[in-house]
Design a protein around this motif. Sequence first.
Motif, short mmCIF file in Angstrom:
data_model
loop_
_atom_site.label_atom_id
_atom_site.label_comp_id
_atom_site.label_asym_id
_atom_site.label_seq_id
_atom_site.Cartn_x
_atom_site.Cartn_y
_atom_site.Cartn_z
N SER A 43 -18.54 -62.81 -54.82
CA SER A 43 -19.69 -63.57 -55.31
C SER A 43 -20.44 -62.86 -56.43
CB SER A 43 -20.65 -63.87 -54.15
OG SER A 43 -21.17 -62.66 -53.62
N ARG A 44 -20.15 -61.58 -56.64
CA ARG A 44 -20.84 -60.81 -57.67
C ARG A 44 -20.13 -60.83 -59.02
NH1 ARG A 44 -23.64 -56.37 -55.20
NH2 ARG A 44 -24.53 -56.05 -57.26
N TRP A 45 -18.82 -61.21 -59.04
CA TRP A 45 -18.09 -61.14 -60.31
C TRP A 45 -17.20 -62.33 -60.59
CZ3 TRP A 45 -12.86 -61.45 -60.24
CH2 TRP A 45 -12.21 -61.16 -59.05
N TRP A 46 -16.89 -63.17 -59.62
CA TRP A 46 -15.90 -64.23 -59.79
C TRP A 46 -16.36 -65.26 -60.81
CZ3 TRP A 46 -11.01 -64.94 -58.10
CH2 TRP A 46 -10.46 -66.20 -58.24
N GLY A 47 -15.47 -65.61 -61.71
CA GLY A 47 -15.69 -66.69 -62.67
C GLY A 47 -15.96 -66.20 -64.07
N PRO A 48 -15.87 -67.13 -65.02
CA PRO A 48 -16.12 -66.80 -66.43
C PRO A 48 -17.59 -66.49 -66.68
CG PRO A 48 -14.92 -68.89 -66.21
CD PRO A 48 -15.39 -68.50 -64.84
N GLU A 49 -17.87 -66.04 -67.90
CA GLU A 49 -19.23 -65.70 -68.31
C GLU A 49 -20.17 -66.88 -68.06
OE1 GLU A 49 -20.14 -62.68 -69.35
OE2 GLU A 49 -18.05 -62.03 -69.18
N GLY A 50 -21.31 -66.61 -67.48
CA GLY A 50 -22.33 -67.63 -67.27
C GLY A 50 -22.17 -68.43 -65.99
N PHE A 51 -21.06 -68.26 -65.28
CA PHE A 51 -20.83 -68.98 -64.02
C PHE A 51 -21.34 -68.16 -62.85
CE2 PHE A 51 -18.12 -71.36 -66.72
CZ PHE A 51 -17.84 -72.56 -66.09
N TYR A 141 -10.31 -76.84 -69.94
CA TYR A 141 -11.09 -75.91 -69.13
C TYR A 141 -11.05 -74.48 -69.63
CZ TYR A 141 -11.25 -79.89 -66.00
OH TYR A 141 -11.45 -81.13 -65.48
N HIS A 142 -10.36 -74.24 -70.75
CA HIS A 142 -10.31 -72.91 -71.39
C HIS A 142 -9.85 -71.84 -70.40
CE1 HIS A 142 -12.32 -74.94 -74.67
NE2 HIS A 142 -13.21 -75.38 -73.80
N ALA A 143 -8.75 -72.13 -69.70
CA ALA A 143 -8.28 -71.27 -68.61
C ALA A 143 -7.93 -69.86 -69.07
CB ALA A 143 -7.06 -71.91 -67.93
N GLY A 146 -11.31 -68.17 -69.89
CA GLY A 146 -12.04 -68.02 -68.64
C GLY A 146 -11.41 -66.96 -67.74
N GLY A 147 -10.10 -66.91 -67.69
CA GLY A 147 -9.42 -65.89 -66.90
C GLY A 147 -9.66 -64.50 -67.45
N GLU A 148 -9.62 -64.37 -68.78
CA GLU A 148 -9.90 -63.07 -69.40
C GLU A 148 -11.33 -62.62 -69.11
OE1 GLU A 148 -8.82 -63.88 -73.46
OE2 GLU A 148 -6.73 -63.32 -73.12
N GLN A 149 -12.27 -63.57 -69.19
CA GLN A 149 -13.67 -63.25 -68.88
C GLN A 149 -13.84 -62.85 -67.42
OE1 GLN A 149 -16.01 -66.65 -70.11
NE2 GLN A 149 -15.40 -66.42 -72.25
N THR A 150 -13.13 -63.54 -66.53
CA THR A 150 -13.20 -63.22 -65.11
C THR A 150 -12.68 -61.81 -64.85
OG1 THR A 150 -13.01 -65.54 -64.48
CG2 THR A 150 -12.39 -63.91 -62.81
N LEU A 151 -11.56 -61.45 -65.46
CA LEU A 151 -11.04 -60.09 -65.29
C LEU A 151 -11.97 -59.05 -65.93
CD1 LEU A 151 -7.18 -60.57 -65.73
CD2 LEU A 151 -8.50 -60.33 -63.61
N ARG A 152 -12.62 -59.41 -67.02
CA ARG A 152 -13.60 -58.51 -67.64
C ARG A 152 -14.79 -58.31 -66.68
NH1 ARG A 152 -13.59 -60.37 -72.57
NH2 ARG A 152 -15.15 -61.99 -72.26
#
Length: 170
Positions: A43-51, A141-143, A146-152
């Motif tokens: 819950s602290r990091w999952w998802g792209p920027e701003g989510f 959905y810019h997967a 979004g995936g790169e942002q999630t891993l970042r």
Amino acid sequence: MTTTSSGGEAAHPAADREIVLTRVIDAPRELVFEAFTQVRHLSRWWGPEGFTTTTRSFTFRVGAEWDFVMHGPDGTDYQEWITWREIVPPERIALLHGESRDDPDAFESVLTFEPAGGQTRIEMRTLFPTRELRDEAVEKYHAVEGGEQTLRNLAAYVAVLAGSDEGARS
């Protein structure tokens, strides 16, 4: 830290249905794996920027589920559901991800965690049921981004955890 991504290589038959993301994270494999396996971390990091993410239920074991809502920066809520298909600590997680338990468009992901010195190389290999669904995920959905942002986000989060773990040991 390096991130690479692709729509897959033409060398195998599922390449046109696949997204592959990799990143080297400056933290030990066990810690990176833990960040994927405990809801207090997710819950602290999952998802792209701003989510942000709200978990409705979470159990981490084969056959169990994570039922959650991702809240987009524009106020849109995205119903999400994951079932864990394979768990090999701290090496591998396989999952099925969709909007609900019976989503016919759900996609499969396999995450591998490889030690690289004191770092971890994570690979997220996602396979969609059809090329069209993969293309929609990429275009609408810019997967990939979004995936790169999630891993970042994961990398930044575990860096803080690694620092606090080291501080706690001193």
